[in-house]
Design an enzyme around this catalytic site. Structure first.
Site, mmCIF file in Angstrom:
data_model
loop_
_atom_site.group_PDB
_atom_site.id
_atom_site.type_symbol
_atom_site.label_atom_id
_atom_site.label_comp_id
_atom_site.label_asym_id
_atom_site.label_seq_id
_atom_site.Cartn_x
_atom_site.Cartn_y
_atom_site.Cartn_z
ATOM 1 N N LYS A 17 8.916 0.646 -3.673
ATOM 2 C CA LYS A 17 7.548 0.798 -3.144
ATOM 3 C C LYS A 17 7.584 1.094 -1.657
ATOM 4 C CE LYS A 17 7.680 -3.318 -0.882
ATOM 5 N NZ LYS A 17 7.523 -3.505 0.586
ATOM 6 N N ASP A 145 6.452 -9.215 -4.206
ATOM 7 C CA ASP A 145 6.421 -7.805 -4.583
ATOM 8 C C ASP A 145 6.717 -7.571 -6.056
ATOM 9 O OD1 ASP A 145 5.860 -7.095 -1.972
ATOM 10 O OD2 ASP A 145 7.942 -6.625 -1.458
#
Length: 311
Positions: A17, A145
């Protein structure tokens, strides 16, 4: 989700990401910070293959040096597998083979992608039939995350970053990532942020306890407009990361001198993410960075989250 008992391997894939926006709240009494972030999953993937076993083990391959990675119970993928086994009452184990392509300790969520892909792989291999919400609850306990790597796409994260709300994103954004030869400790960068704020207390506004994502970022994502998004990129962790690793400043300058719309430290660093206008610009920037002896890779976003791969 179940598979036939004769199947001997399950292959899953999860993305890294980039935080296109990251605002960090004031430090709280427990030493943590709430954040407001806009995540985008990008096409750098971690591939996990899970095999039946009596105990838990992991080994690594891939395009990056994994010699320093832990393969014992402290590894996040092993933690993910063990946690799911405990929750499901599963008494066996798993042998994990992970092909790594996301930088290690690079601010791109590589370990989180390993954990997300492992949860899906083990659920499928063992036939535990956990719901998506159950897997996301486990993911949230493994790291801030991990839930996003499981869901992918584009999302706003609040709290510790694990409270996710999908965000609309039109089209495809093109990124070039300059990958450092070293990693950075996320807790260390947050500590440096607190010091930075103390040092400059007279010059900057006090941090909010409940930060929010800038509306311009969400508008740019909805519009699929890289120029508008480039103007709105922001990361509160960039200043402390640059203080700890000043050489990253030159990398940012180099990218912007060679066609990037904007550059930003990815997460807690040290990977530098450059947003470019299109695929041709991405290739040109990758060549320019490589000519300066930097490791540069191209990727696009948003992409899907953790999923099964049928070999």
């Amino acid at each position: 989700m179940t598979i036939p008992a004769s199947s001997q391997v399950v292959h899953t894939r999860a993305p890294g990401k980039v935080n296109v926006f990251l605002k960090v709240g004031a430090v709280m009494d427990d030493g943590y910070h709430d954040v407001a972030t806009a995540y985008q999953a990008v096409s750098l993937y971690e591939d996990v293959r899970a095999y039946p076993a009596d105990d838990f083990s992991v080994e690594f391959t891939g395009s990056i040096d994994t010699s320093g990675l832990s393969t014992n119970g402290s590894n996040l993928a092993i933690k993910a597998a063990r946690t799911l086994a405990r929750r499901a009452g599963y008494r066996g184990g798993v042998r994990l083979e992970i092909e790594k392509n996301v930088p290690i300790a690079g601010g791109m969520g590589g370990g989180s992608a390993d954990a997300a892909a492992t949860l899906l792989a083990c659920d499928t291999l063992w036939g535990t039939e956990a719901t998506k919400d159950e897997l996301l609850a486990i993911a949230a306990k493994l790291g801030a995350d991990v839930p996003f790597s499981f869901t992918g796409g584009t999302a706003v994260g609040t709290g510790r970053g694990d409270q996710l709300s999908p965000a609309l994103a039109k089209g495809q954004f093109h990124w070039v990532f300059a990958i450092a030869e070293f990693g950075m400790s996320t807790p260390g960068v947050y500590t440096e942020l607190d010091r930075h704020r103390d040092r400059h207390a007279q010059d900057i506004f006090p941090a909010s306890h409940q930060p929010t994502v800038d509306a311009n970022v969400l508008q740019a994502l909805r519009a699929g407009d890289p120029v508008m998004l480039a103007e709105s990129l922001h990361n509160d962790l960039q200043a402390p990361a640059l203080h700890l690793a000043p050489g990253l400043g030159r990398v940012l300058e180099l990218g912007e001198e060679n066609g990037a719309l904007a550059g930003i430290i990815s997460g807690s660093g040290p990977t530098v993410a450059f947003l470019v206008a299109d695929a041709d610009s991405a290739l040109e920037l990758q060549v320019a960075l490589s000519a300066s002896r930097l490791r540069a890779v191209r990727a696009t976003g948003p992409v899907h989250g953790a999923r099964l791969v049928h070999d």
